[in-house]
Scaffold this active site. Structure first.
Site, short mmCIF file in Angstrom:
data_model
loop_
_atom_site.label_atom_id
_atom_site.label_comp_id
_atom_site.label_asym_id
_atom_site.label_seq_id
_atom_site.Cartn_x
_atom_site.Cartn_y
_atom_site.Cartn_z
N ASP A 35 0.82 -1.23 0.00
CA ASP A 35 0.00 0.00 0.00
C ASP A 35 0.85 1.27 0.00
O ASP A 35 0.45 2.30 0.54
CB ASP A 35 -0.96 0.03 1.21
CG ASP A 35 -1.68 -1.28 1.41
OD1 ASP A 35 -2.29 -1.76 0.44
OD2 ASP A 35 -1.64 -1.84 2.52
N HIS A 63 -4.09 -2.12 -6.90
CA HIS A 63 -3.47 -0.87 -7.34
C HIS A 63 -4.55 0.03 -7.92
O HIS A 63 -5.34 -0.39 -8.75
CB HIS A 63 -2.41 -1.12 -8.42
CG HIS A 63 -1.19 -1.81 -7.90
ND1 HIS A 63 -0.16 -2.23 -8.71
CD2 HIS A 63 -0.83 -2.15 -6.64
CE1 HIS A 63 0.77 -2.80 -7.97
NE2 HIS A 63 0.39 -2.77 -6.71
#
Length: 449
Positions: A35, A63
């Protein structure tokens, strides 16, 4: 070229010269617990790449890429699929859930993604994630919880069980699906039965699944290639820009991560070679993506975690919620021990430092610079989780810049104290910072050199 000129004289103890030809592959990897904003860095580099590859993981990755105000979410598709001039590759090290792949493509088509099937190449050596792998993922989690009272926080996408099937040589690959379907069906039934023997509550609709798989086989057939030959050709053919997008991150690596709270693949640089079938010689720049603070999803040791208003502020300001799971992320200060460790393994060319703007409101910013164990500094990152839980973090305090950086577009625009923060990280880790991210859009990535 004569036979002789290829080698040095064996009598002199000389070595065969290293072959420097071929296109180099640029790699983008997460340097923390995931992340970090890898999608944004990949997207930036993908605009000028000819080939964009995924080499490990599955649809446990998430993503988000924003283009022309539209937000695209990618889990299995390389996020470079948005680039209509590039080819996207799903390598042999990736585990593929076919309905997941097709559903993801469909959702992104609705947002404006066109002709993706003409630009996608799938390695015939990639293993297949079946629906029962996903069911087993959930059942194993329940079992772990009951036995050890721990839940490793899997995304329940079947990734772990599929890599387990691969390692125990019972897995099925894309090449099997596209070959003799009768043989594939027998092996599929056997695998399903093995799991049902282990998990008596597991229900598998074998015929229903096989009918669907037969359908998926025809949909993906035009996209499937021998991945090794394709990559060899791409590297040794005319000049091309090749990009590899890592999923997950260094501290989630099956070997080097905070085991057992890790993913089931190598998300460090070695996974690029094994997950695509390319030599180390052809690895070029390796970029590490680092958030300006640290986050972690699920449980496991997290030395710089802030279970206080600082952690809450980072969580709300940074919108720290998982793309794949919707889970709130745990937040804490930047940890340079982790970054040095990730760099030992990956040998980063440079870092991309993301989400600097989240720190805009802080009066004071702390950075973890070293770990102490029983009062003594340790130069390594502990392998054992119980030991990692016990480390004492030594912090350095830096003054906050207390101003909005989201409109900054070049180094000079950044406040002096923000520049100091960036230099501090570079100097302590020994890796230059090439990009600084101050927002969600493509334009918010400041390139430094």
């Amino acid at each position: 070229m004569s036979h002789k000129s290829c080698y040095t004289n064996p009598g002199t103890g000389g070595k065969r010269p290293r072959n420097e030809k071929g296109n180099k592959v640029t790699v983008v990897l997460g340097a923390q617990w995931g992340d970090e904003g890898k999608g944004k860095v990949v997207d930036l580099l993908a605009t000028e790449s000819d080939i964009i590859c995924r080499c490990q993981g599955g649809n446990n990755a998430g993503h988000t890429v924003v283009v022309d105000g539209k937000e695209y979410d990618f889990h299995l598709l390389p996020s470079g699929i948005i680039n209509s001039k590039a080819v996207s590759v799903i390598g042999n090290g990736v585990v593929i859930h076919l309905p997941g792949l097709l559903e993801e493509a469909g959702k992104n088509e609705k947002k404006g993604l066109k002709d993706w099937e003409k630009r996608l190449i799938i390695s015939d050596r990639a293993h297949i994630v079946f629906d029962f792998h996903q069911a087993v993922d959930g059942l194993q989690d329940v079992q772990r919880q009951a036995q050890d009272g721990i839940n490793i926080g899997t995304t329940k996408k079947g990734i772990g069980p599929t890599y387990s099937s691969k390692a125990s040589r019972t897995g099925l690959r894309i090449c099997d699906l596209l070959d003799d379907f009768k043989d594939f069906s027998t092996r599929f039934k056997n695998l399903a039965q093995q799991y049902q023997a282990m998990f008596p509550t597991l229900v598998v609709d074998v015929d229903g699944q096989l009918n669907k798989l037969k359908e998926y086989a025809e949909r993906i057939r035009p996209m499937v290639r021998d991945g090794v030959y394709f990559m060899y050709d791409a590297i040794n053919g005319p000049p091309k820009k090749i990009l590899v997008e890592g999923a997950n991150a260094a501290l989630l690596d099956i070997d080097f991560g905070t085991y057992p709270f890790v993913t089931s693949s190598n998300c460090t640089v070695g996974g690029v070679c094994t997950g695509l079938g390319i030599p180390p010689l052809n690895i070029g720049d390796v970029y590490g993506v680092v958030k300006a603070y640290t986050t972690r999803v699920g449980i496991g040791a997290f030395p710089t975690e802030q279970l206080n208003e600082v952690g809450e502020l980072l969580q709300t300001r940074g919108h720290e919620v998982g793309v794949t799971t919707g889970r709130k992320r745990r937040c804490g200060w930047l940890d340079l021990v982790i970054l040095r460790y990730a760099n030992m393994i990956n040998g980063f060319t440079a870092f991309a430092l993301t989400k600097l703007d989240i720190l805009d409101v802080m009066d004071e910013i702390k950075v973890g610079v070293s770990y102490k164990l029983k009062g003594k500094k340790i130069p390594y990152f502990p392998a054992n989780m119980d030991v990692l839980q016990k480390v004492e973090v030594e912090y350095e305090k830096l003054p906050g810049w207390k101003s909005d950086t989201s409109a900054c577009r070049k180094w000079e625009d950044l406040p002096g104290k923000a520049q100091n923060y960036i230099h501090f990280v570079e100097n302590h880790v020994g890796v230059p910072i090439k990009w600084v991210g101050v927002g969600k859009a493509r334009e918010s990535m400041i390139q430094m050199f």
